[in-house]
Enzyme design. Sequence first.
Site, short mmCIF file in Angstrom:
data_model
loop_
_atom_site.label_atom_id
_atom_site.label_comp_id
_atom_site.label_asym_id
_atom_site.label_seq_id
_atom_site.Cartn_x
_atom_site.Cartn_y
_atom_site.Cartn_z
N HIS A 291 0.85 -1.20 0.00
CA HIS A 291 0.00 0.00 0.00
C HIS A 291 0.88 1.23 0.00
O HIS A 291 1.97 1.24 0.58
CB HIS A 291 -0.92 0.02 1.24
N HIS B 284 1.14 5.20 1.15
CA HIS B 284 0.63 6.30 1.96
C HIS B 284 0.71 7.57 1.12
O HIS B 284 1.80 7.92 0.64
CB HIS B 284 1.49 6.50 3.22
P1 5GP Z 1 2.17 0.43 7.33
O1 5GP Z 1 2.56 0.68 8.78
O2 5GP Z 1 2.02 -1.05 7.06
O3 5GP Z 1 3.00 1.15 6.31
O4 5GP Z 1 0.75 1.11 7.18
C1 5GP Z 1 -0.42 0.53 7.63
C2 5GP Z 1 -1.38 1.66 7.84
O5 5GP Z 1 -2.68 1.13 7.90
C3 5GP Z 1 -1.16 2.45 9.13
O6 5GP Z 1 -0.89 3.82 8.83
C4 5GP Z 1 -2.47 2.27 9.90
O7 5GP Z 1 -2.86 3.43 10.59
C5 5GP Z 1 -3.44 1.89 8.80
N1 5GP Z 1 -4.52 1.01 9.24
C6 5GP Z 1 -4.39 -0.14 9.96
N2 5GP Z 1 -5.59 -0.68 10.16
C7 5GP Z 1 -6.50 0.13 9.56
C8 5GP Z 1 -7.91 0.07 9.41
O8 5GP Z 1 -8.60 -0.84 9.89
N3 5GP Z 1 -8.50 1.08 8.72
C9 5GP Z 1 -7.79 2.10 8.16
N4 5GP Z 1 -8.48 3.03 7.51
N5 5GP Z 1 -6.44 2.18 8.27
C10 5GP Z 1 -5.81 1.20 8.95
#
Ligand code: 5GP
Length: 111
Positions: free
Chosen positions: A97, A99
């Site tokens: 994903h 950001h």
């Molecule tokens: P990573 O840390 O893997 O780069 O990003 C994962 C992102 O997913 C985090 O910024 C976290 O806040 C977001 N996230 C995790 N669970 C959920 C969810 O259930 N709904 C939404 N909208 N975002 C989520």
Amino acid sequence: MSIFNRIVAREIPADIVFESDTLIAFRDIAPQAPVHLLVVPKRDDFANVSELAAGDPDLLAEIVATANALAKEYADGDFRLVFNSGAGAGQTVFHVHAHVLAGGLAEGTLA
Ligand code: 5GP
């Protein structure tokens, strides 16, 4: 099934801002910027951006184009695109994903 698959399936709620056959985008639940969106491929077989770039570069380009369009729609068009890759870099969801951070970002910072 990843948490993002569950959002695609509407099993858990999210503030969805864009959806196509291949991608979904929604607001991050814990925003780190005035506009903080996640752009996620619906297919979940790439864990991180390096796997995606090697396996389906066109889909990566779609993510970038979608980030650009969403930054225009939800902010002033300028944006930062972040792919955390690996737990040591802060990745918590191993379904690739992007950001999209936008709207009033501090100049010259990376976080
Ligand atoms: P990573 O840390 O893997 O780069 O990003 C994962 C992102 O997913 C985090 O910024 C976290 O806040 C977001 N996230 C995790 N669970 C959920 C969810 O259930 N709904 C939404 N909208 N975002 C989520």
